[in-house]
Design an enzyme around this catalytic site. Structure first.
Site, PDB file in Angstrom:
ATOM      1  CG  ASP A 209      -0.144  -0.242   2.532  1.00 42.21           C
ATOM      2  OD1 ASP A 209       1.081   0.015   2.569  1.00 42.21           O
ATOM      3  OD2 ASP A 209      -0.768  -0.694   3.516  1.00 42.21           O
TER       4      ASP A 209
ATOM      5  CD  GLU B  13       0.429  -6.821   3.065  1.00 40.35           C
ATOM      6  OE1 GLU B  13       1.068  -7.442   3.919  1.00 40.35           O
ATOM      7  OE2 GLU B  13       0.533  -5.587   2.892  1.00 40.35           O
TER       8      GLU B  13
ATOM      9  CD  GLU C  93       0.279   4.126   4.884  1.00 34.84           C
ATOM     10  OE1 GLU C  93       1.470   4.293   5.201  1.00 34.84           O
ATOM     11  OE2 GLU C  93      -0.662   4.830   5.350  1.00 34.84           O
TER      12      GLU C  93
ATOM     13  CG  HIS D 230       6.176   3.665  10.939  1.00 28.46           C
ATOM     14  ND1 HIS D 230       6.008   2.390  11.419  1.00 28.46           N
ATOM     15  CD2 HIS D 230       5.633   3.682   9.698  1.00 28.46           C
ATOM     16  CE1 HIS D 230       5.396   1.660  10.513  1.00 28.46           C
ATOM     17  NE2 HIS D 230       5.139   2.413   9.468  1.00 28.46           N
TER      18      HIS D 230
ATOM     19  NE  ARG E  27       3.313   9.565   5.106  1.00 29.19           N
ATOM     20  CZ  ARG E  27       4.067  10.561   4.678  1.00 29.19           C
ATOM     21  NH1 ARG E  27       3.791  11.791   5.077  1.00 29.19           N
ATOM     22  NH2 ARG E  27       5.077  10.366   3.857  1.00 29.19           N
TER      23      ARG E  27
ATOM     24  CG  HIS F 297      10.296   5.385  11.078  1.00 29.06           C
ATOM     25  ND1 HIS F 297      10.395   6.432  10.204  1.00 29.06           N
ATOM     26  CD2 HIS F 297       9.919   4.308  10.334  1.00 29.06           C
ATOM     27  CE1 HIS F 297      10.069   6.015   8.987  1.00 29.06           C
ATOM     28  NE2 HIS F 297       9.783   4.746   9.037  1.00 29.06           N
TER      29      HIS F 297
END
Length: 377
Positions: free
Chosen positions: A99, A121, A135, A216, A218, A248
């Site tokens: 994604d 996936e 994503e 991590h 967003r 990260h």
């Protein structure tokens, strides 16, 4: 004998590399295919670590990573860069995974050239376009374009058929992340030096219950990240606990975590781990606290409960199976849920022994067979 079919495999981040290197290896081992690897280097340093351990030398490297680049700037560079590679390679098919912006732009560039796209996936859905962001929309775009949909589970396959995708194009294959984890675990068993870099921390925290943390996302930047940091601080105040937290590289993560957790005796803020060392962290941790997608799949393969610091997950199978639990980003909830696992042996065992719904380590082989059937080789 037909000429080998050129298959372009496109990826750019560390998780994509982990989940696609078993597919690259399976294609390389099959004389029906001539795989061509193109990396965008959306994550440069973390990507290169996986390429090295997997022995993959990209045929094309766009090296697009720039500090603080915008999503639209990145997407534009990906679309034009990947398009040029496709014009040069002239692949029979393009494989993308998951994604990311790289996967979405790769699918779109292939679509513009009427090249079939195979999605590894496929079918993960949270049904909220801002969680995970961006994503969720990336994978819906890929799902609209893809020719073959390799769904890791029955749940993801149903999500695709519910969107009116032809069931004949949807195949439940398992998730390649389990193939990768089995492979790297065998490598570490044969050569322990591959993951010896955590030995000092293991000695320092001997006798303590290790909690592995990754964060991590967003959508957690800002208040969510600060709440997670406070939860880790409270967890580490327990004298029987130690936290190992590979931080990260994103400055939005680093600034918050370093500000809240640096200098605490029971917290090790360390650089991002290469794949063998991350597999080692999974093996020594008692519980994983994460907002990552992949960890929700990997940790249960090693019998480790996962507390997911997000409001939604596109991997509900783990929650249903009992290997993962959604705890959101509220400090008190994270701390309470983690302490419950540490203090209630029955609750811990119930999660640790739950069946991992994400695969058996044979996914890459299934994917290559399905592509072979599709091209008629």
């Amino acid at each position: 004998m037909n000429d080998p079919a050129k298959i372009l495999i496109v990826f750019g981040t560390r998780p994509e590399a982990i989940k696609l290197f078993p597919v690259v290896a399976a294609l390389q081992a099959d004389p029906r295919f001539a795989p061509v690897v193109c990396v965008s280097a959306q994550h440069r340093q973390m990507l290169d670590q996986v390429l090295e351990i997997a022995g993959i030398v990209p045929d094309h490297d766009l090296d697009l990573m720039k500090p603080d680049q915008t999503l639209d700037g990145l997407t534009a560079a990906l679309l034009t860069g990947l398009g040029k590679v496709m014009d040069q390679v002239q692949p029979a098919r393009v494989i993308v995974q998951g994604d990311t912006a790289t996967a979405m732009a790769g699918a779109l560039a292939a679509y513009y050239r009427k090249v079939p796209v195979d999605h590894v996936e496929a079918g993960l859905r949270s049904y909220n376009i801002y969680h995970p962001w961006p994503e969720e929309v990336n994978r819906k775009i890929i799902g609209t374009i893809a020719s073959l949909h390799f769904a890791p589970t029955d749940v993801s396959a149903k999500a695709l058929t519910d969107e009116q995708i032809d069931p004949a194009r949807v195949h439940v294959t398992g998730n390649t992340v389990i193939d990768a984890l089995h492979w790297v675990s065998a490598r570490i068993a044969a050569d322990p030096a591959l993951a010896a870099g955590l030995a000092e921390l293991e000695a320092r925290f001997a006798g303590k219950r290790i909690i592995g943390v990754t964060s991590h996302r967003r959508e957690n930047f800002g208040g969510g990240m600060e709440s997670i940091a406070e939860a880790v601080r409270q967890i580490a105040a327990r004298p029987d606990v130690a936290v190992i937290f590979p931080v990260h590289l994103n400055p939005n993560v680093r600034a918050v975590m370093n500000g809240a957790l640096a200098g605490l005796d029971n917290v090790a803020l360390i650089e991002p781990l290469d794949y063998p060392h991350f597999a080692r962290l999974l093996s020594i941790a008692e519980v994983m606290l994460t907002d990552s997608g992949g960890v929700q799949e990997e940790a249960p393969a090693l019998g480790k409960p996962v507390l997911v610091m997000r409001e939604t997950t596109e991997r509900p199978e783990g929650v249903t199976a009992g290997t993962a639990r959604l705890v959101g980003t509220e400090t008190s909830v994270i701390v309470t849920e983690l302490f419950n696992l540490l203090d209630d042996k029955a609750a811990y065992e119930q999660m640790a022994r739950a069946h991992n719904p994400f695969g058996d380590g044979q996914t890459a082989r299934r994917i290559v067979e399905l592509i072979g059937n599709e091209i008629g080789h």
